[in-house]
Every structure is written in C-alpha cells, then in structure tokens.
Design an enzyme around this catalytic site. Structure first.
Site, mmCIF file in Angstrom:
data_model
loop_
_atom_site.group_PDB
_atom_site.id
_atom_site.type_symbol
_atom_site.label_atom_id
_atom_site.label_comp_id
_atom_site.label_asym_id
_atom_site.label_seq_id
_atom_site.Cartn_x
_atom_site.Cartn_y
_atom_site.Cartn_z
ATOM 1 C CE1 TYR A 160 -5.668 5.435 7.260
ATOM 2 C CE2 TYR A 160 -5.005 6.477 5.214
ATOM 3 C CZ TYR A 160 -5.747 6.495 6.374
ATOM 4 O OH TYR A 160 -6.581 7.549 6.641
ATOM 5 C CB SER A 205 -8.124 7.918 3.205
ATOM 6 O OG SER A 205 -6.906 8.589 2.930
#
Ligand SMILES: NC(=O)c1ccc[n+]([C@@H]2O[C@H](COP(=O)([O-])OP(=O)(O)OC[C@H]3O[C@@H](n4cnc5c(N)ncnc54)[C@H](O)[C@@H]3O)[C@@H](O)[C@H]2O)c1
Length: 266
Positions: A159, A146
């Site tokens: 995350y 990501s």
C-alpha cells in the site's frame, strides 16, 4: 459551503464511487451542481450508493468497471462521453488497502494486486480521461494518494509503495498535462473514519503481531489517534471539501500538489 455551485454544468467521473470516500465526494460535488458518473467494480455497492441520489436534482450515471482492465476503462470512458457528455473533472480514487504483514513476509501475489489496482488501474483511468480532456480543451483531476505514501506505515509495504507511486504519477501528469489546461493534484488522507478502511486497518494492525501496535483493535485505535496532533480521525466530509476545492476554479493556479488531510499527523 456546499451551497456554492462551483461545479454547475460540469461532469465528474468518480472512481471507487461505491466506496466511502468516493460516495462522500460524489455527494459534495453533486451538492455543488456537478453531474456525476460513478464507477466501481462492485455492482451491488454501486447500485446502493447511486440509489441514494434518487429523487434528488442530480444527474447521475453508474458504471461497473474494473480499473485494472485497460480495455474496459477505455470503453467505459467513451461510453460516458457518448451517452452523457464530456467529462470535465476526475476523482481517481479506486483503491485497495492490501494485506498486513512485514515486508519479509508479505504475500507476493497481494503485492502485485495492490500495485495493479492502486497504480496501474489509476494510470488506466488517468490516461483514458486525460486523453479526452486534451481533446475537449481542459479539465481538473484529483488522485487519491495517502499519508502512507510518505510515512511508510509498518506492515503495509504494498500500500505504501502504491501510494508513493500515485504521488509520482501526479507530479509527472501535472507537467505533461499543464500545456493542455488540465490540472492534476493529489490528496493524501491520513486516518479517516469511521468506516471500512479504518476498521480493517485497526483490526489488521492488531493481528499483524508487530512491535508497533498492541494486539487488540481498541488499543490500536487509541495508538493511531494518539499519533495525530488533532487527536481524532478525519471525517469523510473533510476529504470531500478538499477534493471539491481542488476540482473547482478556486484552485485554478494549483497543479502538481499533494495535499495532506491528516490532522497534522503522518
Ligand atoms: N479510508 C482511509 O482511511 C483512507 C486513507 C488514505 C487513503 N485512502 C484511499 O482512499 C480511496 C478510497 O478509499 P475508501 O476509504 O473510500 O475505501 P472503500 O473500500 O470504501 O472504497 C474503495 C472503492 O474502490 C473500489 N475498487 C477496488 N478495486 C477496484 C477496481 N479494480 N476497479 C474499480 N473499483 C475498485 C471498491 O469496490 C470500493 O468501492 C482509496 O484509494 C484508498 O486507498 C483511504
């Protein structure tokens, strides 16, 4: 473009296959001739997605499996190979966004859960599948990282850390597996929408009460889009096209890359 049949005769394992990106990638790879093994922890969502391929000329199998359970992953991978056939390609994509809170307040249990799913789970899959690819003579792998793994968005410490780890895992795996004719690349989506992760991110950032975002989701959405040079979020098909390319022989000299798919944004 999807009328190309670059994946004809090749089986692809898609983890997080019941999710939005997993489904879009499975669709694109099936259109390119692949046989699909869909893996997800959520049986109902998995059935719903797999059922959408019914009546089409696609070989598709479904596998309920928790990627954090190494033994279950090993069993699932060997069951796929036994009953369906060798796995040529892997889209290692199951993931969890985690809580939204600044690092000094982030819940420790959730940090562990994010790392367990996004890193340890991805490692279990990567290990089980690549061991089979070594035995069968090669393959191609794409890991879903990501932009969060390089930009460090506020309120997402777990995350961001997990996706940085995914990039590191990709780089080392590319080196370890190159002698076995296995290519390993990562994709780093930015803001992708519409969909569950986009909606959740916008709502949770608004609720996180931080100096970086407004307090209402609609304004947060505008703030996020304003940070993207292309001034829009990406579509699921725009992830699928890049993953299909990386898994195909068109990317035959590419390994150890991490491709941003983010409209020029961070
Ligand atoms: N959507 C975005 O904006 C975006 C941006 C960057 C990266 N990503 C990454 O893309 C990947 C797919 O996300 P998505 O947008 O499709 O979200 P999604 O929530 O629709 O899909 C994620 C899937 O992973 C599955 N999953 C979660 N934990 C699991 C486990 N322990 N075992 C097996 N499956 C499990 C979920 O059931 C779900 O179906 C994730 O790795 C995510 O971090 C998404």
């Amino acid at each position: 473009m999807a009328d190309m049949k670059r994946m004809a005769g090749r089986r692809v394992l898609v983890t997080g296959g019941a999710g939005e990106i997993g489904h879009a990638v499975a669709r694109r790879l099936a259109d390119e001739g692949a046989a699909i093994a869909l893996l997800d922890i959520d049986r109902d969502k998995l059935d719903a997605v797999a059922d959408r391929f019914a009546g089409q000329d696609v070989e598709i199998t479904r596998h309920v499996c928790d990627v954090t359970d190494a033994a279950a992953v090993a069993d699932t991978v060997s069951a796929i190979e036994r009953h369906a056939g060798p796995i040529y390609a892997l889209f290692n994509n199951a993931g969890y966004q985690g809580a939204f809170a600044p690092v000094h307040q982030y819940p420790g249990e959730d940090f562990a859960r994010v790392m367990q799913i996004n890193v340890t789970g991805a490692f279990h899959i990567l290990q089980a599948v690549s061991a089979r690819m070594v035995a069968t003579g090669g393959g191609a792998i794409v890991n879903t990282a990501s932009m969060a793994g390089v930009s460090g968005p506020p309120n997402m410490p777990a995350y961001a850390a997990s996706k940085s780890a995914m990039i590191g895992l990709t780089l080392t795996a590319a080196k370890d597996l190159a002698p076995h004719a296995i290519r390993v690349n990562a994709v780093s989506p930015g803001f992708i929408g519409p969909g569950f992760m986009w909606e959740r991110q916008v709502e949770q950032q608004a609720a996180a009460d931080s100096p970086y975002y407004a307090r209402d989701p609609a304004t947060v959405a505008d703030q996020m889009i304003a940070s993207v040079p292309m001034a829009r979020y990406g579509q699921l098909e725009e992830i699928a096209g890049v993953v299909a390319f990386l898994l195909s022989d068109d990317a035959s000299y590419m390994t150890g890359t991490n491709l941003p798919i983010a409209g020029g944004g961070q």
